[in-house]
Design a protein around this motif. Structure first.
Motif, PDB file in Angstrom:
ATOM      1  N   CYS A  23      -3.298  -2.770   7.643  1.00  0.00           N
ATOM      2  CA  CYS A  23      -2.512  -3.775   6.933  1.00  0.00           C
ATOM      3  C   CYS A  23      -3.281  -5.092   6.894  1.00  0.00           C
ATOM      4  CB  CYS A  23      -1.166  -3.975   7.628  1.00  0.00           C
ATOM      5  SG  CYS A  23      -0.130  -5.223   6.827  1.00  0.00           S
ATOM      6  N   HIS A  30      -1.297   1.424  10.254  1.00  0.00           N
ATOM      7  CA  HIS A  30       0.054   1.971  10.162  1.00  0.00           C
ATOM      8  C   HIS A  30      -0.010   3.325   9.471  1.00  0.00           C
ATOM      9  CE1 HIS A  30       2.215  -1.721  11.297  1.00  0.00           C
ATOM     10  NE2 HIS A  30       1.233  -2.355  10.672  1.00  0.00           N
ATOM     11  N   VAL A  32       1.211   5.584   6.679  1.00  0.00           N
ATOM     12  CA  VAL A  32       1.838   5.385   5.369  1.00  0.00           C
ATOM     13  C   VAL A  32       2.657   6.615   5.016  1.00  0.00           C
ATOM     14  CG1 VAL A  32       1.370   5.094   2.916  1.00  0.00           C
ATOM     15  CG2 VAL A  32       0.026   3.841   4.589  1.00  0.00           C
ATOM     16  N   HIS A  35       4.482   5.047  -1.159  1.00  0.00           N
ATOM     17  CA  HIS A  35       3.685   4.055  -1.878  1.00  0.00           C
ATOM     18  C   HIS A  35       4.416   3.647  -3.149  1.00  0.00           C
ATOM     19  CE1 HIS A  35       0.310   2.096  -3.822  1.00  0.00           C
ATOM     20  NE2 HIS A  35       0.410   2.937  -4.837  1.00  0.00           N
ATOM     21  N   HIS A  42       2.930  -0.338   0.491  1.00  0.00           N
ATOM     22  CA  HIS A  42       3.121   0.948   1.153  1.00  0.00           C
ATOM     23  C   HIS A  42       4.228   0.795   2.180  1.00  0.00           C
ATOM     24  CE1 HIS A  42      -0.759   2.406  -0.419  1.00  0.00           C
ATOM     25  NE2 HIS A  42      -1.149   1.167  -0.210  1.00  0.00           N
ATOM     26  N   SER A  44       5.520   2.069   5.828  1.00  0.00           N
ATOM     27  CA  SER A  44       4.962   2.731   7.004  1.00  0.00           C
ATOM     28  C   SER A  44       6.044   3.478   7.773  1.00  0.00           C
ATOM     29  CB  SER A  44       4.296   1.700   7.918  1.00  0.00           C
ATOM     30  OG  SER A  44       5.266   0.856   8.491  1.00  0.00           O
ATOM     31  N   THR A  49       6.518  -3.003   5.523  1.00  0.00           N
ATOM     32  CA  THR A  49       5.769  -2.968   4.275  1.00  0.00           C
ATOM     33  C   THR A  49       4.320  -3.288   4.598  1.00  0.00           C
ATOM     34  OG1 THR A  49       7.697  -3.676   3.016  1.00  0.00           O
ATOM     35  CG2 THR A  49       5.550  -3.966   1.971  1.00  0.00           C
ATOM     36  N   VAL A  50       3.428  -2.424   4.167  1.00  0.00           N
ATOM     37  CA  VAL A  50       2.004  -2.557   4.468  1.00  0.00           C
ATOM     38  C   VAL A  50       1.258  -2.894   3.187  1.00  0.00           C
ATOM     39  CG1 VAL A  50      -0.039  -1.318   5.281  1.00  0.00           C
ATOM     40  CG2 VAL A  50       2.167  -0.917   6.368  1.00  0.00           C
ATOM     41  N   ALA A  52      -2.476  -3.043   1.897  1.00  0.00           N
ATOM     42  CA  ALA A  52      -3.766  -2.502   2.319  1.00  0.00           C
ATOM     43  C   ALA A  52      -4.850  -3.560   2.346  1.00  0.00           C
ATOM     44  CB  ALA A  52      -4.188  -1.379   1.375  1.00  0.00           C
ATOM     45  N   CYS A  66       4.381   3.209  14.950  1.00  0.00           N
ATOM     46  CA  CYS A  66       3.915   4.310  14.109  1.00  0.00           C
ATOM     47  C   CYS A  66       3.383   5.455  14.968  1.00  0.00           C
ATOM     48  CB  CYS A  66       2.831   3.836  13.151  1.00  0.00           C
ATOM     49  SG  CYS A  66       3.427   2.832  11.777  1.00  0.00           S
TER      50      CYS A  66
END
Length: 91
Positions: A23, A30, A32, A35, A42, A44, A49-50, A52, A66
C-alpha cells in the motif's frame, strides 16, 4: 478489527493464492481480495482500502490482520538494507 473472509479454495476445488500488494499510504503489504477498476483501489483481507505503490518497489512488512485472515503464521522478518535494494526478504 473487521476482516473479509478469505477461503483457501474457490468453491470449485481449486486453491486460491493470496496476492500481497504494498500500500502506498501505510507502506505495508496487504492481501488483495477485490479490485475496483474505475478508481484503482483494492480491498484487502483486513477490510482496508489499498492504493498500490510502485510494483517495482521491494516487499514491505506484512499487515498483521491480513496475515491472520490468510492463516500466515510465519514470523515476518524485515528485509535488510541490501535485501530492500534487491527486492528480497531476509532469510
Amino acid at each position: 478489527m473487521t476482516t473479509v473472509s478469505l477461503s483457501a479454495h474457490d468453491g470449485r476445488g481449486r486453491t486460491v493464492r493470496a496476492l500481497w500488494l504494498t500500500c502506498a499510504l501505510d507502506g505495508r503489504d496487504h492481501v488483495v481480495v477485490d479490485h475496483d477498476p474505475a478508481s484503482g483501489a483494492h480491498l484487502s483481507a483486513c477490510a482496508k482500502t489499498v492504493w498500490a505503490s510502485s510494483l517495482a518497489s521491494p516487499p514491505a512488512a506484512r499487515c498483521p490482520d491480513c496475515r491472520v485472515a490468510v492463516g500466515d503464521t510465519d514470523e515476518d522478518r524485515p528485509a535488510g538494507l541490501l535485501g530492500r535494494w534487491l527486492g528480497r526478504r531476509a532469510a
